[in-house]
Design a protein around this motif. Structure first.
Motif, short mmCIF file in Angstrom:
data_model
loop_
_atom_site.label_atom_id
_atom_site.label_comp_id
_atom_site.label_asym_id
_atom_site.label_seq_id
_atom_site.Cartn_x
_atom_site.Cartn_y
_atom_site.Cartn_z
N ALA A 10 0.84 -1.20 0.00
CA ALA A 10 0.00 0.00 0.00
C ALA A 10 0.87 1.25 0.00
CB ALA A 10 -0.88 -0.02 1.24
N ILE A 11 0.33 2.32 -0.54
CA ILE A 11 1.04 3.61 -0.46
C ILE A 11 1.07 4.04 1.01
CG2 ILE A 11 1.01 6.04 -1.16
CD1 ILE A 11 -0.45 5.21 -3.69
N GLU A 12 2.24 4.45 1.44
CA GLU A 12 2.41 4.84 2.85
C GLU A 12 1.55 6.06 3.18
OE1 GLU A 12 6.54 5.76 3.56
OE2 GLU A 12 6.08 6.59 5.54
N MET A 13 0.97 6.06 4.37
CA MET A 13 0.24 7.23 4.87
C MET A 13 1.17 7.95 5.85
SD MET A 13 -2.61 7.02 3.29
CE MET A 13 -3.65 8.23 4.11
N ARG A 14 1.17 9.27 5.79
CA ARG A 14 2.07 10.04 6.65
C ARG A 14 1.29 11.13 7.39
NH1 ARG A 14 6.80 10.80 1.97
NH2 ARG A 14 7.53 8.66 2.02
N GLN A 15 1.76 11.42 8.60
CA GLN A 15 1.19 12.50 9.40
C GLN A 15 1.53 13.82 8.73
OE1 GLN A 15 -0.28 10.94 12.07
NE2 GLN A 15 -1.38 12.89 12.26
N PHE A 16 0.53 14.68 8.50
CA PHE A 16 0.78 15.93 7.76
C PHE A 16 1.05 17.07 8.75
CE2 PHE A 16 -0.77 19.45 4.89
CZ PHE A 16 0.24 19.34 3.96
N GLY A 17 2.31 17.14 9.18
CA GLY A 17 2.69 18.18 10.14
C GLY A 17 1.85 18.09 11.40
N ARG A 18 1.41 19.26 11.88
CA ARG A 18 0.61 19.29 13.12
C ARG A 18 -0.88 19.41 12.82
NH1 ARG A 18 3.21 24.30 12.52
NH2 ARG A 18 1.78 26.08 12.37
N THR A 19 -1.27 19.14 11.56
CA THR A 19 -2.67 19.36 11.18
C THR A 19 -3.61 18.28 11.69
OG1 THR A 19 -2.48 18.11 9.12
CG2 THR A 19 -1.94 20.48 9.01
N GLY A 20 -3.06 17.13 12.04
CA GLY A 20 -3.92 16.00 12.41
C GLY A 20 -4.36 15.20 11.20
N MET A 21 -4.09 15.71 9.98
CA MET A 21 -4.49 14.96 8.79
C MET A 21 -3.42 13.92 8.46
SD MET A 21 -6.14 17.81 6.20
CE MET A 21 -4.73 18.87 5.97
N ARG A 22 -3.85 12.81 7.88
CA ARG A 22 -2.91 11.80 7.37
C ARG A 22 -3.01 11.80 5.85
NH1 ARG A 22 -0.41 8.30 10.35
NH2 ARG A 22 -0.60 6.48 9.00
N VAL A 23 -1.84 11.97 5.22
CA VAL A 23 -1.84 12.09 3.76
C VAL A 23 -1.11 10.91 3.14
CG1 VAL A 23 -1.96 14.61 3.74
CG2 VAL A 23 0.28 13.50 3.79
N SER A 24 -1.53 10.55 1.93
CA SER A 24 -0.80 9.50 1.20
C SER A 24 0.51 10.10 0.69
CB SER A 24 -1.65 9.00 0.03
OG SER A 24 -2.17 10.09 -0.72
N GLY A 281 11.26 14.54 5.44
CA GLY A 281 10.49 15.77 5.70
C GLY A 281 9.39 16.04 4.68
N ILE A 282 9.43 15.34 3.52
CA ILE A 282 8.34 15.49 2.54
C ILE A 282 7.23 14.53 2.93
CG2 ILE A 282 7.67 15.10 0.11
CD1 ILE A 282 9.62 17.34 0.40
N GLN A 283 6.01 15.05 3.05
CA GLN A 283 4.94 14.12 3.41
C GLN A 283 4.14 13.64 2.21
OE1 GLN A 283 4.24 17.04 6.04
NE2 GLN A 283 5.94 16.18 7.19
N THR A 284 4.00 14.50 1.21
CA THR A 284 3.29 14.04 0.01
C THR A 284 3.86 14.72 -1.23
OG1 THR A 284 1.09 13.70 -1.01
CG2 THR A 284 1.37 15.72 0.25
#
Ligand SMILES: NC(=O)c1ccc[n+]([C@@H]2O[C@H](COP(=O)([O-])OP(=O)(O)OC[C@H]3O[C@@H](n4cnc5c(N)ncnc54)[C@H](OP(=O)(O)O)[C@@H]3O)[C@@H](O)[C@H]2O)c1
Length: 331
Positions: A10-24, A281-284
């Motif tokens: 699966a494509i990894e999901m990552r924490q998007f900074g301090r937003t609480g969102m998880r991004v692919s 450091g790159i999340q998406t």
């Protein structure tokens, strides 16, 4: 074979900074579908591939022709399945509309009174930005935008602060969940340092590595979400002639000098996207395409994870050996 590979990875999901969102780790950049006027049928297929493969980030902008409308239409009934990132600025209401007339007359008046300060001020007028955000909500057929970004205004405009206040008010009003800046170089650095934004979008790819030292570590320290735009350098290694578009000439020229050996082999696309995805450091990384099959390929590449360390280091070393100080981040 490739489909089987994606099914088990699966494509990894990552924490998007301090937003609480998880991004692919891989996102979809929707500029091309607007500028190249992709058909509804193609956009439906691209959005279908994105959602099927676990891509949950779609990045668009008010100024990408009718990209927002196309995304809004393709997502009907599926809005909850993805995060919508868009941008305001660089886009004005038509002169013939009430909003356009009002904005221009207001500007004329301020010029007569000596209160208008520079050429950017109409595009970055707070009234124009508020109009942009409201119109984006309509075009995207949504009640909320997950991330609104200032679309590459100058550092001077950022420093005046009023453009940032527009975004903060939109967040208070619940129209947008998070606020960010998209741009490069010193302006992006200021956007990070000022502490007002939750995310930054910068150009990063095999032909544009300035941000790896200039902005990404700082954004990481501030716990911001980081988006890589133009993540495969617009695939310009495939172009036998120097492109006519000035926007693409810089990367083409750099790639001629960089002469990466891996661009000669059949895995060039895979290596290019996985290089960007592997930068700490790159999340998406939001790849642009008008071709559903291309997006599926990138999803398969992304699902195989980080680039081999040796190959990553070789690309970084080549860049450091060849890049001159004026090889700065490109908008
Ligand atoms: N200032 C800003 O905020 C800013 C500026 C630039 C970009 N962006 C964002 O970043 C996103 C991506 O940038 P981008 O589209 O300029 O650059 P990109 O993703 O580096 O490259 C896109 C180009 O690569 C081609 N391509 C992609 N996959 C391919 C494949 N597997 N085989 C062959 N060709 C392939 C696409 O053509 P096909 O259509 O044929 O696939 C398209 O021409 C944009 O959509 C936008 O969301 C933001």
């Amino acid at each position: 074979m490739a489909a089987r590979r994606l099914a088990c990875m699966a494509i990894e999901m990552r924490q998007f900074g301090r937003t609480g969102m998880r991004v692919s780790a891989l996102g979809f950049g929707a500029a091309e579908i607007g500028f190249e006027n992709a058909s509804d049928h193609v956009v439906d297929a691209i959005v279908g591939v994105a959602l099927d493969t676990g891509i949950n980030v779609i990045d668009t902008a008010a100024m990408y022709s009718d990209s927002e409308e196309k995304i809004g239409r393709a997502l009907r009934g599926r809005r909850q399945q993805c995060l919508l990132f868009t941008k305001c600025g660089r886009f004005l209401p038509s002169r013939l509309s009430a909003a356009g007339l009002h904005l221009r007359l207001g500007m004329k008046l301020r010029q007569i009174l000596g209160k208008a300060d520079n050429a950017e001020s109409l595009t970055w007028d707070p009234r124009a930005l508020r109009w942009n955000i409201d119109e984006s909500l309509v075009r995207l057929r949504t009640d909320w935008i997950d991330l609104i970004q200032l679309h590459s205004c100058s550092e001077d405009t950022l420093r005046r602060g009023e453009v940032i206040e527009v975004l903060q008010r939109a967040r208070q009003a619940g129209k947008v969940r998070h606020i960010g800046y998209t741009g490069d170089g010193p302006a992006a650095r200021y956007a990070i340092q000022c502490g007002q934004f939750e995310a930054v979008q910068v150009s990063i790819n095999i032909a544009d590595q300035d941000a790896i030292d200039l902005t990404v570590p700082l954004a990481q320290q501030q716990c911001m979400g980081v988006i890589a735009k133009r993540p495969i350098a617009n695939a310009l290694w495939r172009s036998p002639q120097r492109p006519e578009s000035i926007h693409n000439q810089t990367y083409w020229d750099r790639l001629q000098e960089l002469r990466y050996d891996f661009l000669q082999d059949e895995r060039a696309f895979e290596t290019a996207i996985r290089f960007t995805l592997s930068i700490p450091g790159i999340q998406t990384a939001i790849v642009g395409t008008t071709n559903p099959a291309h997006l599926r390929h990138h999803a398969e590449f992304a699902a195989t994870g980080a680039l081999d360390r040796h190959q990553f280091d070789r690309i970084r070393a080549r860049w450091k050996a060849v890049a001159s100080p004026d090889w700065v981040g490109q908008m």
